[in-house]
Design a protein around this motif. Structure first.
Motif, short mmCIF file in Angstrom:
data_model
loop_
_atom_site.label_atom_id
_atom_site.label_comp_id
_atom_site.label_asym_id
_atom_site.label_seq_id
_atom_site.Cartn_x
_atom_site.Cartn_y
_atom_site.Cartn_z
N GLU A 456 0.68 -1.17 0.24
CA GLU A 456 0.12 -0.10 0.07
C GLU A 456 0.79 1.43 -0.23
O GLU A 456 0.61 2.20 -0.72
CB GLU A 456 -0.76 0.40 1.51
N ALA A 457 1.99 1.21 1.09
CA ALA A 457 2.90 2.64 1.35
C ALA A 457 3.73 2.94 -0.38
O ALA A 457 3.25 4.00 -0.67
CB ALA A 457 3.94 2.56 2.08
N LEU A 794 -13.86 6.41 4.21
CA LEU A 794 -12.72 7.57 3.02
C LEU A 794 -11.69 6.95 3.32
O LEU A 794 -10.52 6.20 2.23
CB LEU A 794 -13.33 8.55 2.31
N ILE A 795 -10.59 7.49 4.06
CA ILE A 795 -9.27 7.14 4.27
C ILE A 795 -8.83 7.02 5.99
O ILE A 795 -9.54 7.16 7.20
CB ILE A 795 -8.35 8.25 4.14
N GLU A 796 -8.20 5.45 6.26
CA GLU A 796 -7.96 5.18 7.13
C GLU A 796 -5.97 4.59 7.38
O GLU A 796 -5.02 4.59 6.69
CB GLU A 796 -8.33 4.01 7.46
N LEU A 802 -0.83 5.01 4.94
CA LEU A 802 -2.83 5.51 4.66
C LEU A 802 -3.28 4.36 3.33
O LEU A 802 -2.85 4.23 2.58
CB LEU A 802 -3.31 6.88 3.78
N LYS A 803 -4.73 4.04 3.97
CA LYS A 803 -5.54 3.47 3.12
C LYS A 803 -6.44 4.10 1.99
O LYS A 803 -7.74 4.56 3.36
CB LYS A 803 -5.62 1.98 3.37
N THR A 804 -7.21 4.28 1.27
CA THR A 804 -7.84 4.83 0.28
C THR A 804 -9.16 4.06 0.46
O THR A 804 -8.75 3.10 -0.24
CB THR A 804 -7.52 6.07 -0.50
N HIS A 805 -10.33 4.68 0.17
CA HIS A 805 -11.22 3.36 -0.46
C HIS A 805 -11.90 3.72 -1.25
O HIS A 805 -13.66 4.71 -0.70
CB HIS A 805 -12.40 3.23 1.12
N PRO A 806 -11.85 4.19 -2.45
CA PRO A 806 -12.02 5.77 -3.42
C PRO A 806 -13.93 4.94 -3.84
O PRO A 806 -14.59 5.29 -3.96
CB PRO A 806 -11.36 5.21 -4.29
#
Length: 943
Positions: A456-457, A794-796, A802-806
């Protein structure tokens, strides 16, 4: 002011035509089209012949997009002044604008009779060719239009009246279309061919084209050989030379003993001769003043062809690996070296890859300051050579074979080299690219590989490096395009709009790369930006209509006849562009979403777009995919790159999604046509007022939608993965998986039930009422389900990353759209139930009874509206919650414990995270605003 001045003039001189037209232009430009048109027609009815009025009217009609009115103007003027060369030529051009080829032919001949100038005569001939091109019946064009055009030109040839090159070009064009290749060849080789001088080698190229059509390989070979002796760097002639040599070998052709080999001189018809010829070119090259790439690449091409035929070994042409190595030594410092060698790497076997790369690295002058440090180039030449090797390493799959740790080491090294290379570009202008930019791009590509493998990074580091690259090289389009793709993948649209406008896309690029923008704008909740990006694209497509006719007119004026069919093909290609159809459909859906029943009624909105459910204006059969899917550089090996299969599948997916969207739009546009005052039951008139045919239209569209949705689901079962830099997938997968599709379809089925209730009345319709009640219940359940799929952050922050959930954003956007359709359907229900209720109340009053039972459908409807209101309020609260979280999120405090980050990178990481956060905030705000307006609409739904 212009309108005022024109009015002053008209007070003094009532009949000053030109002043009237100028006033009309003023009115047109202030948006008063009807007044402008009325004024213009007043003047046009008087059939003016003064030049000023005619010119002004032409300008006005062109601005109104009514070119057909210009023809009427000049037809009248020509009748009144039959000998005016100027009016006749204006009439011809007016016909050209609207594509009236037959009338153009007549106008051209009429002109030639008044003023016997060659161009006018050939205008008429060209109009015949255009009739043949546009004729549906090929037979007609081959037997009538083209032979007539040929006879007209032959008449001029016999009378020795051919003056210009354009006229010879036209003759050649006619003969080629008639497939009279031998005659065309004679024209080019003969006296007329001497006039072909404007393009370099124009005559030779035309001869070559005819030799190929006639399959006269000896001539092809001799001519290409002769041209290569003149210029041994002209690649197209190497290709023809090789093609013809192998054709002659396959036909076992042997040169005649006595006479010349061919019309063009000596012919090579064996591999030995070809090998010798190429070796000679290389020897010649070594004596020339500047290095030529052609001969060396030709040798590799010959090896490739011989291998393909399975007979390489007996001709001692050398080892491809060695030849490529020598080529690199000679041209490695040129940016074209990589693209030249890329074509031939398949001549190497995979076991040679590492050795080959090692060999190249050894000849690059790099020097390291200390033992374990990276060896760096001392000048730009060495930097270019090293870059070429790095690109080849990626192409040969060497980087793909590495594990995560090795990849990260390479990323670090590439960025180190990138920053070092910036020293060489200190004097570069802002508009120039830095010499070491590709290092940065290649590092990003490696990080993208890691991201796809679940790291993810890596994606945040991609953005960081690209933003850093862009800061040093603000005009690098590749950086911008990659940033656009990655931000969109993360669901952040805000930075994208700015990046795209800084690309300064010109003309046709709105069609070829516009998809990068329009695919995401609306689906990520940036409604204002989506409107703007659709407008950009549509403005280009609409102006293309007008512009192309101007190009065609210029082509007639300057005799560039062969360009005219090209311009027309270009116009057709744009009119049937897939992107054009998509943008048009999405734009109208977006307008309805933002306007209908908020600022204007649904009926008015649909009327202003002149939408009708019966009409389908998308040319499905001719849809052209004009997207440029290779606009992003890729150094991936063939098996990882975008393939023909990907293109096909992407086009199929885009077309299916377009069908779903277009049918949805047409179904919505059918709703207002159903609202009507119903005739009493049993009356004969129901079918006459056309409403029953309208419900049939809606039912048939609904069936089509179901069928396309099924095809869409089948398509998605293939689980296609496009390359990360390939075409972006459509929104279709989300549309099915979050339940929007089922919701929207059942809403349109509800319309059909309500219509039935409307025609049957309340008395004996208990079954229909129950069906409607059940539909209402299941709809609320489905909408609640859809809302549940929008929940979540949306962002965790997970393990410092950081992981986004678009996908949550996309689901929210689908929710807003679905609830809007629900409201449009509800207002149709409302319009049906309201009259029923007032009738019942009248009956109540008459009978003075309080016990007239209310039919259940009213309670069903009121419960449904209440539940919709509660649900929408809940969603608005959820969105408010998201806003609060996004505002409170302090990303810069995030412990960036990744050792990879240098000080300068931290600054860009902060920028990137800020941009994503701000974009999400913006999306959530716009979605919230729109939902609040929708909530107001629900509150009005009280029967």
């Amino acid at each position: 002011m212009a309108i005022q001045q024109a009015d002053k003039l008209l007070k003094k001189h009532k009949d000053l035509h030109c002043a009237k037209v100028l006033k009309a232009i003023g009115l047109q430009r202030t948006g008063k089209q009807d007044e402008a048109y009325a004024l213009a027609q007043e003047v046009a009815a008087l059939e003016p012949t003064d030049d000023n009025s005619l010119q002004a009217l032409t300008i006005l009609y062109r601005e109104m997009h009514r070119p057909e009115l210009v023809t009427k103007l000049y037809e009248a003027a020509v009748k009144k002044v039959p000998n005016s060369e100027e009016y006749h030529s204006h009439l011809f051009m007016a016909y050209a604008r609207v594509g009236e080829y037959k009338k153009m032919q007549q106008a051209g001949m009429a002109l030639y009779k008044i003023v016997p100038k060659n161009p006018y005569y050939f205008w008429s001939v060209m109009s015949l060719i255009m009739q043949s091109i546009s004729a549906q019946d090929e037979n007609l064009s081959k037997t009538m239009f083209l032979p007539l055009a040929e006879r007209m030109v032959e008449k001029m040839v016999k009378e020795d009246k051919i003056e210009a090159e354009a006229e010879v070009e036209l003759y050649y064009m006619i003969l080629e279309r008639l497939e009279k290749y031998k005659e065309a060849l004679d024209v080019v080789r003969g006296k007329l061919g001497e006039k072909l001088t404007s393009e370099l080698q124009s005559r030779e190229n035309k001869c070559m084209a005819m030799y190929k059509k006639l399959r006269r390989w000896p001539e092809c070979n001799a001519l290409s050989r002769r041209l290569l002796l003149k210029n041994s760097d002209d690649w197209q002639f190497y290709i023809t030379y090789f093609d013809s040599v192998f054709q002659l070998i396959d036909e076992s052709w042997t040169p005649p003993a006595e006479e010349e080999h061919s019309l063009e001189g000596e012919v090579h018809c064996s591999v030995e001769q070809a090998v010798e010829f190429i070796e000679e070119r290389i020897t010649e090259e070594s004596k020339s003043s500047r290095p030529l790439r052609g001969p060396y690449l030709a040798k590799l091409e010959l090896i490739r062809r011989l291998r393909h035929r399975g007979c390489n070994d007996e001709y001692k042409l050398g080892d491809p690996e060695e030849l490529m190595f020598q080529y690199f030594k000679k041209f490695g410092d040129k940016p074209c070296c990589f693209t030249d060698l890329k074509v031939f790497v398949d001549l190497l076997s995979p076991s040679q890859y590492s050795k080959f790369i090692q060999q190249l690295l050894e000849v690059i002058p790099l020097s390291a300051a200390a033992e374990n440090e990276v060896a760096l180039p001392g000048d730009i030449k060495a930097l270019q050579q090293h870059l070429c090797v790095v690109q080849l390493s990626r192409l040969l799959g060497i980087y793909h074979a590495m594990d995560k740790k090795e990849k990260l080491t390479v990323v670090r090294e590439l960025m180190f080299r990138y920053r070092h290379g910036l020293e060489f570009g200190k004097s570069c202008l802002k508009t120039e690219l830095q010499f070491s930019d590709y290092y940065c791009l290649l590092a990003v590509h490696l990080l993208l590989d890691l991201w796809l493998e679940g790291e993810e990074a890596a994606v945040w580091q991609c953005l960081t490096l690209l933003e850093e690259g862009l800061a040093h090289s603000p005009s690098n389009a590749q950086f911008k395009l990659l940033l656009i793709r990655i931000y969109c993948r993360l669901g952040a649209f805000e930075p994208v709009a700015e990046l795209y406008s800084s690309l300064d896309a010109k003309h046709i690029q709105h069609d070829t790369i516009g998809y990068l923008l329009t695919r995401y704008a609306e689906s990520l909740g940036h409604y204002a930006a989506a409107s703007q990006s659709c407008n950009f694209a549509l403005r280009f497509f609409h102006s293309n209509q007008k512009d192309t006719s101007e190009y065609i007119i210029q082509a007639y004026k300057y005799g560039a006849f062969e360009k005219i069919p090209e311009f027309i093909a270009f116009r057709n290609r744009l009119n049937s562009s897939l992107h054009f159809a998509q943008v048009r459909t999405e734009r109208m859906l977006l307008d309805l979403l933002l306007e209908a029943n908020i600022s204007t009624s649904l009926e008015e909105s649909i009327k202003s777009m002149s939408l009708s459910p019966e009409e389908d204006d998308i040319p499905w059969k001719d849809l052209r995919d004009n997207r440029d899917l290779t606009v992003l550089f890729s150094w991936d090996p063939k098996d990882r790159d975008i393939s023909e299969e990907h293109r096909k599948l992407s086009l199929e997916e885009e077309t299916l999604w377009l069908r779903i969207r277009s049918l949805t739009l047409r179904l919505v546009s059918g709703l207002p046509t159903l609202s009507h005052t119903i005739q009493p039951k049993n009356s004969e008139k129901t079918a006459e007022n056309g409403v029953s045919s309208r419900i049939d239209t809606i039912r048939s569209l609904l069936q089509q939608l179901e069928a396309v949705a099924d095809s869409g689901k089948k398509f998605l079962e293939q689980k296609i993965q496009y390359p990360v830099l390939g075409p972006p997938p459509t929104r279709m997968a989300g549309f099915f998986s979050n339940g929007s599709c089922q919701c929207q379809t059942s809403l349109f089925y509800l319309v059909s039930d309500i219509y039935e209730l409307d025609t049957n009345g309340l008395e004996d319709s208990a079954e229909i009422q129950e069906r409607i009640g059940n539909s209402f219940k299941s709809l609320v359940e489905r909408l609640t389900d859809l809302f549940n799929k929008c929940k979540g952050d949306l962002i965790e922050v997970r393990d410092g990353t950081l992981k986004t959930h678009p996908n949550l954003l996309e689901n929210l956007v689908f929710f807003v759209e679905t609830i809007s359709i629900a409201l449009w359907v509800s207002s149709y229900c409302d319009s049906v139930l309201r009259p029923f209720k007032s009738n019942l109340q009248k009956k109540k009053k008459k009978k003075k009874e309080s016990s007239v039972a209310m039919p259940p459908v009213f309670t069903h409807f009121l419960d449904y509206v209440t539940e919709l209101q509660t649900l929408t309020s809940n969603v608005i609260d959820h969105i408010k919650g998201l806003e609060i979280i996004l505002t409170a999120l302090k990303l810069e405090e995030l412990s960036l414990k990744d050792t990879l980050l240098l000080q300068e990178e931290k600054k860009f990481t902060k920028t990137v995270q800020g941009k994503v956060q701000s974009s999400y905030h913006h999306s959530v705000q716009e979605i919230g605003e729109l939902l609040k307006k929708r909530l107001d609409t629900i509150k009005k739904l009280k029967i």
